[in-house]
Write a protein that holds these residues in place. Structure first.
Motif, mmCIF file in Angstrom:
data_model
loop_
_atom_site.group_PDB
_atom_site.id
_atom_site.type_symbol
_atom_site.label_atom_id
_atom_site.label_comp_id
_atom_site.label_asym_id
_atom_site.label_seq_id
_atom_site.Cartn_x
_atom_site.Cartn_y
_atom_site.Cartn_z
ATOM 1 N N SER A 93 0.893 -1.167 0.000
ATOM 2 C CA SER A 93 0.000 0.000 0.000
ATOM 3 C C SER A 93 0.926 1.210 0.000
ATOM 4 N N ALA A 99 -4.903 6.578 6.227
ATOM 5 C CA ALA A 99 -5.333 5.208 6.534
ATOM 6 C C ALA A 99 -4.123 4.308 6.763
ATOM 7 N N PHE A 104 -4.540 0.990 8.743
ATOM 8 C CA PHE A 104 -5.658 0.472 7.933
ATOM 9 C C PHE A 104 -5.228 0.395 6.468
ATOM 10 N N GLN A 106 -5.650 -1.702 4.343
ATOM 11 C CA GLN A 106 -6.700 -2.196 3.435
ATOM 12 C C GLN A 106 -7.585 -1.056 2.937
ATOM 13 N N HIS A 107 -7.525 0.089 3.624
ATOM 14 C CA HIS A 107 -8.311 1.252 3.200
ATOM 15 C C HIS A 107 -7.398 2.364 2.665
ATOM 16 N N GLU A 109 -5.704 5.167 0.771
ATOM 17 C CA GLU A 109 -6.402 6.132 -0.110
ATOM 18 C C GLU A 109 -5.999 5.953 -1.568
ATOM 19 N N SER A 291 -17.194 -4.685 6.614
ATOM 20 C CA SER A 291 -15.826 -4.726 7.123
ATOM 21 C C SER A 291 -14.961 -5.453 6.106
#
Ligand code: NAP
Ligand code: ZN
Ligand code: ZN
Length: 349
Positions: A93, A99, A104, A106-107, A109, A291
């Motif tokens: 990521s 995030a 996070f 997995q989230h 941006e 989720s």
């Protein structure tokens, strides 16, 4: 580039077939992993069958990976050659957005780099874990605690974290009543984890055929959704309902089972949009949420939690040649409860 053995999807309809995928040479922050075990998640099937959009065939899926480190780049500090490690649904990521910095990934941006079917930073398409090896940047490689049996660990990397994360987020613990809808790969992990967290767990399955198993996994009650009395009896009962069903469900019927301030959280992916009656939300100030897997630090926390509580998935080990048959059993809810591929049975390159 190195070629590794793999099972490959060439189209939505054709059975997966033996083939190869290319892996990059490990860069300075990379970990090269010999994959030993690869879990079969229902998401692998949704993806290959084109249910989630266009598919970059040829594609190797699999995001429940357990293996051993065979080489590390010179700047790697978190893992060493010989370590037992896992890789889940993400392999990278941006690491810079809010995030990512909050854990996070997995989230992210900018979008996480998924373990398969995702554009990688070098422009290639990521290829998943039904393979004999993979190369992943060290921050997305998890450590497998010594006490976890190796062949049973792979499913924790998706089924484990996807259920652990919402159970944790919605404060499941002693005094809380949790219902798990659907007892397949994710559902059976949800039962074990919610029970270990101290909650009172009810399984809501299509039939009672797996009742003994559910009670053995820690459920206090097990009801059939094919029986209308289930919905009558359990009105206003639960603090949290975790929906793990891989198809459409009647959300309004389940919403009636929530008590004041309860939440219905879905991790299962429906095949069509689900409708909600607004009045079903007003009563008891109910919430509906979703989720998505869990962050990297939380995934490590989940692995450590499972090791501490002796929680492992129920697995059926299969040879690579049985993958297509296993997919059919997942589709017909005959899986008990996760197929894990012994990747040593992949045909050599
Ligand atoms: P699975 O092993 O196939 O389990 C799904 C269960 O849903 C089945 O065992 C069955 O349970 C129930 N079910 C299946 N078809 C149904 C139908 N037509 N009506 C009612 N119930 C039905 O699948 P899984 O690997 O656990 O994955 C479950 C879902 O979660 C999939 O959609 C997958 O893509 C999704 N997923 C989401 C995330 C995320 O991050 N949100 C991560 C991983 C997977 P019973 O036999 O007990 O009724
Ligand atoms: Zn998955
Ligand atoms: Zn990011």
């Amino acid at each position: 580039m190195t070629l590794v053995s793999a099972y490959v999807a060439e189209s939505a309809e054709a059975p997966l077939a033996p083939g190869t995928v290319e892996r990059r040479e490990p860069g300075e922050y990379d970990v090269q992993i010999e994959i030993h075990w690869a879990g079969i998640c229902h998401s692998d099937i949704h993806t290959v069958r084109g249910e989630w959009g266009p598919v970059p065939y040829p594609l190797t899926v699999g995001h429940e990976i357990a293996g051993v480190v065979t080489a590390v780049g010179e700047k790697v500090t978190r893992h060493q050659v010989g370590d037992r490690v896992g890789v889940g649904c993400m392999v990278n990521s941006c690491r810079e957005c809010e995030a990512c910095r909050a854990g996070f990934e997995q989230h992210c941006e900018k979008g996480m780099v998924a373990t398969y079917a995702s554009p990688d930073q070098d422009g290639s398409v990521t290829q998943g874990g039904y393979a004999s090896g993979i190369v992943v940047t060290e921050d997305f490689v998890l450590s497998i605690p010594d006490s976890l049996p190796f062949e049973e660990t792979a499913p924790l990397l998706c089924a484990g974290i996807t259920t652990y994360s919402p159970l944790k987020h919605w404060d499941v613990g002693p005094g809380k009543k949790v219902a798990v809808v659907g007892m397949g790969g994710l559902g059976h992990m949800a039962v074990k984890i919610a029970h270990a967290m101290g909650a009172e767990v009810t399984v809501l399955s299509q039939t009672l055929s797996k009742k003994e198993d559910g009670l053995r996994f820690g459920a206090a009650d097990y009801r059939a959704t094919s029986d209308p009395a289930t919905f009558e009896d359990l009105q206003g009962q639960f603090d949290l309902i975790l929906n793990t069903v891989s198809a459409s469900v009647d959300l309004n019927a389940f919403l009636q089972m929530l008590r004041f301030d309860g939440a219905l959280v879905t991790v299962g992916v429906a095949d069509q949009p689900l409708s909600i009656e607004t009045m079903a939300l007003f009563a008891n100030r109910r919430k509906v949420a979703g989720s998505l897997i869990g962050g990297i630090a939380e995934t490590q926390e989940m692995l450590d939690f499972c090791a501490q509580h002796g929680i492992t998935p129920e697995v059926e080990i299969i040879d690579a040649s049985q993958i297509n048959e296993a997919w059919e059993k997942v589709l017909s809810s005959k899986v008990r409860y996760r197929y894990v591929i012994d990747t040593s049975t992949l045909p050599a390159v």
